[in-house]
Design a protein around this motif. Structure first.
Motif, PDB file in Angstrom:
ATOM      1  N   ASP A  46       0.826  -1.205   0.000  1.00 54.25           N
ATOM      2  CA  ASP A  46       0.000   0.000   0.000  1.00 54.25           C
ATOM      3  C   ASP A  46       0.865   1.263   0.000  1.00 54.25           C
ATOM      4  N   GLU A  49       2.265   1.618  -3.461  1.00 53.65           N
ATOM      5  CA  GLU A  49       1.223   2.075  -4.381  1.00 53.65           C
ATOM      6  C   GLU A  49       1.115   3.592  -4.339  1.00 53.65           C
ATOM      7  N   LYS A 208      -6.811   4.431   5.329  1.00 52.96           N
ATOM      8  CA  LYS A 208      -7.567   3.549   4.448  1.00 52.96           C
ATOM      9  C   LYS A 208      -7.730   2.156   5.058  1.00 52.96           C
ATOM     10  N   LYS A 212     -11.292   0.168   6.193  1.00 54.75           N
ATOM     11  CA  LYS A 212     -11.649  -1.181   5.784  1.00 54.75           C
ATOM     12  C   LYS A 212     -11.914  -2.068   6.996  1.00 54.75           C
ATOM     13  N   SER A 281      -0.966  -5.817   2.201  1.00 57.61           N
ATOM     14  CA  SER A 281      -1.873  -4.804   1.681  1.00 57.61           C
ATOM     15  C   SER A 281      -3.255  -4.991   2.288  1.00 57.61           C
ATOM     16  N   ARG A 282      -3.988  -3.906   2.427  1.00 53.53           N
ATOM     17  CA  ARG A 282      -5.374  -3.984   2.914  1.00 53.53           C
ATOM     18  C   ARG A 282      -6.243  -4.765   1.929  1.00 53.53           C
ATOM     19  N   ASN A 283      -5.824  -4.843   0.655  1.00 48.69           N
ATOM     20  CA  ASN A 283      -6.634  -5.469  -0.375  1.00 48.69           C
ATOM     21  C   ASN A 283      -6.521  -6.997  -0.395  1.00 48.69           C
ATOM     22  N   GLU A 284      -5.568  -7.557   0.335  1.00 48.11           N
ATOM     23  CA  GLU A 284      -5.430  -9.017   0.329  1.00 48.11           C
ATOM     24  C   GLU A 284      -6.143  -9.651   1.512  1.00 48.11           C
ATOM     25  N   TRP A 285      -6.836  -8.847   2.285  1.00 49.88           N
ATOM     26  CA  TRP A 285      -7.482  -9.359   3.498  1.00 49.88           C
ATOM     27  C   TRP A 285      -8.975  -9.154   3.433  1.00 49.88           C
TER      28      TRP A 285
END
Length: 285
Positions: A46, A49, A208, A212, A281-285
């Motif tokens: 993150d 990114e 962010k 989430k 990353s926050r997106n893999e959880w």
């Protein structure tokens, strides 16, 4: 202390860059700060990114992958005998002529700093003080985590050396913005509120991630334009950043808050700790 500088690990006293670096001359530089927990750089993807997006904005012809940063970070941690650490990844534009440049920067400088930290979640609560200095507007379309830190420095001078306090910026219109080095949240009747990006705040990586976490708990999250009076009605208030993590507020503009005793903050801190040892990353959880 050793630092990483363009492919080499050097003693901090021996690290040098050119005075013609436009990061020095014109503030064309970016940085990311994050924690390493037992060797794991939490939410590194993150941070990269955001960094890579900002590099495009500043016309620096480079981007960094997880693997590239790890190849630099792991020997740096070993050289400094660290497993838990504060990390700052710093990218400056590199050498240019004196004068403003519109061409891309082809050879930025990459510097990585690592220093020891106390154990995570030290449970330190803070008092939030409303600053008289307003939050400045971003230099571009959105605020970058850049070398342009004068607004923050002046705000820090306003509250002085008070580790148990965080200054809270307002916009010139009087809307809540963010802390000097943090993002602001408050909970009211099972809704989590935070100032909108339109107030000129930095869109923090931890910000962010917390949003989430809350949504996964079934908590509604609302971003908007809010006044001090809105936050003073909160059930709980807290601030976040990647180094201090989740810091509960015990006093917000002279209004008492639960601080460390807030059940919502306690739950967030517990989840944060459980995830900090492995999440990229926050997106893999």
């Amino acid at each position: 202390m050793y630092i990483y500088l363009n492919g080499k690990i050097v003693q901090k006293e021996k690290a040098v860059i050119s005075p013609f670096d436009h990061g020095y001359l014109y503030g064309l530089g970016l940085f990311e700060t994050f924690r390493v927990y037992e060797g794991h750089p939490f939410l590194l993807d993150d941070h990269l990114e955001r960094l890579n997006h900002s590099l495009e904005v500043l016309n620096m012809n480079v981007s960094y992958s997880r693997e590239e940063i790890l190849r630099a970070l792991r020997p740096l941690l070993a050289k400094n005998h660290l497993t838990d650490a504060y990390i700052r990844v710093n990218v400056s534009a590199g050498i240019g002529e004196i004068g403003l440049q519109s061409d891309p920067y082809l050879h930025p400088n990459l510097i990585i700093f690592a220093k020891p930290l106390p154990p995570a979640m030290n449970r330190q609560e803070k008092k939030a003080v409303i600053l008289t200095l307003n939050r400045n507007t971003p230099e571009g379309v959105e605020r970058l985590k850049s070398h342009h830190f004068l607004n923050n420095i002046l705000a820090k001078r306003e509250i002085g050396d008070m580790p148990d306090c965080e200054g809270i910026f307002l916009t010139k219109e009087g809307f809540l913005a963010e802390g000097i080095v943090s993002n602001l949240f408050w909970l009211k009747e099972n809704v989590l509120y935070t100032p909108a990006i339109e107030t000129g705040i930095l869109n923090g990586v931890t910000r962010k991630f917390i949003m989430k976490l809350a949504q996964r708990k079934g908590i509604a999250v609302e971003e908007g334009l809010y006044y001090v009076a809105d936050a003073k009605k909160a059930d709980e208030v807290f601030i976040t950043n990647s180094i201090q993590e989740i810091v509960p507020i015990s006093l917000f503009d002279e209004s008492e808050m639960p601080g460390n005793n807030g059940s919502f903050v306690q739950d967030l801190q517990k989840q944060y700790k459980n995830l900090s040892g492995y999440l990229w990353s926050r997106n893999e959880w």
